[in-house]
Design an enzyme around this catalytic site. Structure first.
Site, PDB file in Angstrom:
ATOM      1  N   SER A 194       0.875  -1.172   0.000  1.00  0.00           N
ATOM      2  CA  SER A 194       0.000   0.000   0.000  1.00  0.00           C
ATOM      3  C   SER A 194       0.913   1.222   0.000  1.00  0.00           C
ATOM      4  CB  SER A 194      -0.845  -0.025   1.278  1.00  0.00           C
ATOM      5  OG  SER A 194      -1.425   1.233   1.531  1.00  0.00           O
ATOM      6  N   TYR A 202      -2.056  -1.483  10.384  1.00  0.00           N
ATOM      7  CA  TYR A 202      -1.993  -1.581   8.912  1.00  0.00           C
ATOM      8  C   TYR A 202      -0.645  -1.083   8.394  1.00  0.00           C
ATOM      9  CZ  TYR A 202      -3.913  -1.249   4.131  1.00  0.00           C
ATOM     10  OH  TYR A 202      -4.168  -1.401   2.783  1.00  0.00           O
TER      11      TYR A 202
HETATM   12  P1  NAP Z   1     -11.630  -6.348  -0.089  1.00  0.00           P
HETATM   13  O1  NAP Z   1     -12.484  -5.838  -1.188  1.00  0.00           O
HETATM   14  O2  NAP Z   1     -12.169  -6.333   1.295  1.00  0.00           O
HETATM   15  O3  NAP Z   1     -11.173  -7.843  -0.469  1.00  0.00           O
HETATM   16  C1  NAP Z   1     -10.353  -8.600   0.369  1.00  0.00           C
HETATM   17  C2  NAP Z   1     -10.791 -10.046   0.319  1.00  0.00           C
HETATM   18  O4  NAP Z   1      -9.940 -10.802   1.217  1.00  0.00           O
HETATM   19  C3  NAP Z   1     -12.228 -10.266   0.811  1.00  0.00           C
HETATM   20  O5  NAP Z   1     -12.885 -11.216  -0.008  1.00  0.00           O
HETATM   21  C4  NAP Z   1     -12.002 -10.781   2.221  1.00  0.00           C
HETATM   22  O6  NAP Z   1     -13.065 -11.531   2.754  1.00  0.00           O
HETATM   23  C5  NAP Z   1     -10.776 -11.640   2.000  1.00  0.00           C
HETATM   24  N1  NAP Z   1     -10.160 -12.019   3.268  1.00  0.00           N
HETATM   25  C6  NAP Z   1     -10.204 -11.363   4.462  1.00  0.00           C
HETATM   26  N2  NAP Z   1      -9.561 -12.065   5.396  1.00  0.00           N
HETATM   27  C7  NAP Z   1      -9.074 -13.176   4.795  1.00  0.00           C
HETATM   28  C8  NAP Z   1      -8.342 -14.283   5.248  1.00  0.00           C
HETATM   29  N3  NAP Z   1      -7.957 -14.411   6.530  1.00  0.00           N
HETATM   30  N4  NAP Z   1      -8.014 -15.249   4.357  1.00  0.00           N
HETATM   31  C9  NAP Z   1      -8.388 -15.149   3.069  1.00  0.00           C
HETATM   32  N5  NAP Z   1      -9.125 -14.141   2.581  1.00  0.00           N
HETATM   33  C10 NAP Z   1      -9.460 -13.154   3.435  1.00  0.00           C
HETATM   34  O7  NAP Z   1     -10.240  -5.572  -0.033  1.00  0.00           O
HETATM   35  P2  NAP Z   1      -9.363  -4.877  -1.194  1.00  0.00           P
HETATM   36  O8  NAP Z   1      -9.579  -3.416  -1.107  1.00  0.00           O
HETATM   37  O9  NAP Z   1      -9.552  -5.581  -2.490  1.00  0.00           O
HETATM   38  O10 NAP Z   1      -7.922  -5.160  -0.588  1.00  0.00           O
HETATM   39  C11 NAP Z   1      -7.079  -6.189  -1.057  1.00  0.00           C
HETATM   40  C12 NAP Z   1      -5.661  -5.883  -0.597  1.00  0.00           C
HETATM   41  O11 NAP Z   1      -5.258  -4.617  -1.123  1.00  0.00           O
HETATM   42  C13 NAP Z   1      -5.501  -5.773   0.920  1.00  0.00           C
HETATM   43  O12 NAP Z   1      -4.276  -6.369   1.306  1.00  0.00           O
HETATM   44  C14 NAP Z   1      -5.460  -4.282   1.169  1.00  0.00           C
HETATM   45  O13 NAP Z   1      -4.759  -3.944   2.343  1.00  0.00           O
HETATM   46  C15 NAP Z   1      -4.732  -3.809  -0.077  1.00  0.00           C
HETATM   47  N6  NAP Z   1      -4.938  -2.391  -0.424  1.00  0.00           N
HETATM   48  C16 NAP Z   1      -6.195  -1.897  -0.619  1.00  0.00           C
HETATM   49  C17 NAP Z   1      -6.341  -0.554  -0.954  1.00  0.00           C
HETATM   50  C18 NAP Z   1      -7.692   0.050  -1.189  1.00  0.00           C
HETATM   51  O14 NAP Z   1      -7.744   1.294  -1.250  1.00  0.00           O
HETATM   52  N7  NAP Z   1      -8.769  -0.718  -1.350  1.00  0.00           N
HETATM   53  C19 NAP Z   1      -5.214   0.261  -1.084  1.00  0.00           C
HETATM   54  C20 NAP Z   1      -3.955  -0.275  -0.866  1.00  0.00           C
HETATM   55  C21 NAP Z   1      -3.839  -1.626  -0.545  1.00  0.00           C
HETATM   56  P3  NAP Z   1     -14.110 -10.751   3.765  1.00  0.00           P
HETATM   57  O15 NAP Z   1     -14.916  -9.840   2.888  1.00  0.00           O
HETATM   58  O16 NAP Z   1     -14.879 -11.866   4.385  1.00  0.00           O
HETATM   59  O17 NAP Z   1     -13.255  -9.995   4.768  1.00  0.00           O
END
Ligand code: NAP
Length: 260
Positions: free
Chosen positions: A142, A155
């Protein structure tokens, strides 16, 4: 097709960034395991991606904090498709509190998902890559791998930690042709971020509009959110890059919010 016949595991890929990366890989001919804690959602996503082709996808159940679940999931993929060429360690959650209010259990849960998850999936996949003589490991960092924000102690700590892990894996993996890199996105409007908007407004005592315009996009060059498609393009670059020239790196994709 840049990923023809490659096998990839993408964690947390039932939705959000992981789903889009998996879709991009399938478009390039890959066989992709959608590894998510929600098996039903992972299977649904896999069906959609397989229907679109030309590659294919399967859904597998994987809680990345459980060594057994990770090992079983990785074994299932290796048994079905023979190899594992690409790992995208992407599963993640967000929990925000001021440090003095941060429940220790939530701190530990954050580090378990982001750091234990990255370690366990790497440990399970890397022997398959070594056996084949190559592979690409991609960690979802991130801007918070480089920057700090209030309320995000767990985080920011976890995302900084991934840079260290990627650098060690790139040094250990080099002689086997295994590369490791980190993608560092800015804010993207996935469910993870939608959830934070009201939470941060409450914690900081400001409006939701101000959270978006000042906190999330205030530092960008053009007040734009990064998109899942932007991140998927970088994930394709790292996965398909043919040599060790691109390893141990972290690439920020954030509309200029963070500049190195
Ligand atoms: P998201 O839409 O919430 O998707 C994350 C997925 O991971 C969800 O399906 C979630 O299930 C699943 N998950 C949660 N805990 C888990 C576990 N223990 N084992 C396996 N799967 C699990 O999030 P996203 O925004 O796509 O984020 C994905 C990654 O990108 C993360 O590492 C996040 O920190 C990073 N990121 C995001 C952003 C942003 O702005 N969105 C920016 C920088 C980095 P549940 O829905 O049941 O929790």
């Amino acid at each position: 097709m840049r990923m023809h016949d490659k096998v990839a595991i993408v964690t947390g890929a039932a939705q959000g960034i992981g789903e889009c990366i998996a879709r991009r890989y399938v478009e390039e001919g890959a066989r992709v395991a959608i590894a998510d804690i929600k098996l039903e959602a992972a299977t649904e996503t896999a069906k959609k991606l397989t229907a679109a082709g030309p590659g294919e996808a399967i859904g597998i159940a994987m809680d990345v904090t459980s060594e057994k679940a990770v090992n079983d999931g990785v074994a299932q993929v290796a048994e079905r498709w023979g190899d594992i060429d690409v790992l995208v360690s992407n599963a993640g959650i967000q929990i925000v509190y001021k440090i003095e209010d941060f429940p220790f259990a939530d701190w530990k849960r954050m580090l378990a998902i982001h750091l234990d998850g990255a370690f366990l999936t790497t440990k399970a996949c890397i022997p398959h890559m070594y056996r084949k003589g190559g592979g690409s490991i991609i960690y979802m960092g991130s801007v918070h791998s480089k920057e700090a924000s209030p309320l995000k102690s767990a985080y920011v700590t976890a995302k900084h930690g991934l840079l260290g892990l990627a650098r060690v894996v790139s040094k250990e993996g080099a002689e086997h042709g295994v590369r490791a890199n980190v993608i560092c996105p800015g804010f993207i409007r996935t469910p993870l971020v939608e959830k934070q908007i009201p939470e941060q407004a409450k914690e900081l005592g400001i409006s939701e509009k101000d959270v978006v315009e000042k906190i999330m996009l205030g530092g960008t060059v053009d007040k734009q959110f990064t998109t899942v498609e932007d991140v998927a393009e970088i994930a394709l670059l790292f996965a398909a890059f043919p040599t060790n020239a691109l390893t141990g790196q972290s690439l920020v994709v954030s509309h200029g919010w963070f500049m190195e």
